[in-house]
Design a protein around this motif. Structure first.
Motif: not given
Length: 332
Positions: A5-28
């Protein structure tokens, strides 16, 4: 699977990163931003899901962008400044265009085969910027460079369900054209024919306008303190989730996205012909496979009712200018 995620600390980036962290298919899960990314990364790393989280800023290890991108299969880009009251997406162009160009150069060098999902506004211009940079570097893959227009679909689904008391989970309205104001054309006559038929002409017009300018509604409600960040993060995640499904073997994954009509892709030549050869980029339903866009579902262009055809003709004029502006930025 590595997702960046490029722009991960922003208003979209933070909740987007949270949702991605919850996806079991993502390892990194790799986070990049010009500031504050390490803090977001540390916070997310405490969540008990499989994805290992790393975070970078520009100076890390001499090149934080390189470390964030290397080996990534999907790069999602919400980087940029948000809209403020009175601003259109097009007003953001001069600010966000340079940011997108820099990130495109990074993708070209460090993960040229990755799927790229561009959220940074104005999408109608930033996607052509990204494509033009990758073309200049000789690594453009039209099947994998995508503009995220999913928020328009999310809004269309939500707004018509509210009007008709229908279960929003059963609604899927295709939205074609672009991702800014009058370039957004929700095709309610195809997605929800029985629900749409219940509305009178005035209600239909107000519904379409609300989808086209739903972002203004959020900007005004936040009193200048922000724009549509949470709903955009959700929309970006929805598209990423579907692409992850396609990469991992799911069949018949069809979503609307803003894409380059490269004639090597099935249906692109037909789409170009129906658009009168006027547009290189447009949002249409596409079928995804493990290697990207497999088919452009151009048939929707024959299914529009008279009102939608009129809206689409207006959209084409504005969209053509938006795309040209992005290409011109890189050429200059």
């Amino acid at each position: 699977m590595k997702v960046t995620v490029c722009g991960a600390a922003g208003g979209i980036g933070q909740p987007l990163s949270l949702l991605l962290k919850l996806n079991p298919k993502i390892t990194q899960l790799s986070l990049y931003d010009v500031v504050n990314a390490p803090g977001v990364g540390a916070d997310l790393s405490h969540i008990s899901t499989p994805a290992e989280t790393s975070a970078f800023v520009p100076g890390d290890k001499n090149d934080g962008l390189a470390f964030s991108l290397k080996g990534s299969q999907i790069v999602i880009i919400p980087a940029g400044v948000p809209r403020k009251p009175g601003m259109t997406r097009d007003d953001l162009f001069n600010i966000n265009a340079g940011i997108v160009k820099t990130l495109a150069e990074g993708v070209a060098e460090y993960c040229p085969d990755a799927f790229v999902l561009v959220i940074s506004n104005p999408v109608n211009s930033t996607v052509p910027i990204f494509a033009s940079v990758l073309k200049a570097k000789g690594v453009f893959n039209p099947r994998k460079v995508l503009g995220v227009t999913t928020l328009d679909i999310v809004r269309a689904n939500t707004f018509i369900s509210t009007l008709t008391d229908a279960n929003v989970s059963n609604i899927n309205v295709p939205v074609i054209g672009g991702h800014s104001g009058e370039t957004i054309v929700p095709v309610f006559s195809v997605g929800t024919p029985s629900l749409y038929a219940k509305l009178d002409a005035d209600a239909k017009a107000k519904l379409v306008h609300r989808v086209q300018f739903g972002g203004d509604e959020v900007v005004q409600a936040k009193n200048g303190a922000g724009s549509a960040t949470l709903s955009m993060a959700y929309a970006g995640y929805k598209l990423a989730e579907r692409i992850i499904e396609a990469i991992t073997g799911a069949s018949d994954v069809v979503e609307c996205t803003f894409v380059y009509l490269d004639e090597s892709i099935a249906g692109a030549k037909e789409a170009r012909a129906k658009l009168g050869g006027e547009l290189d980029f447009v949002s249409l339903p596409v079928k995804f496979g493990a290697k990207g866009v497999e088919e452009i579902k151009y048939q929707i262009l024959d299914q529009l009712n008279d009102e939608e055809k009129a809206l689409f003709e207006i959209a084409k004029v504005t969209l053509k200018g938006n795309v040209a502006k992005g290409v011109s930025f890189v050429e200059k």
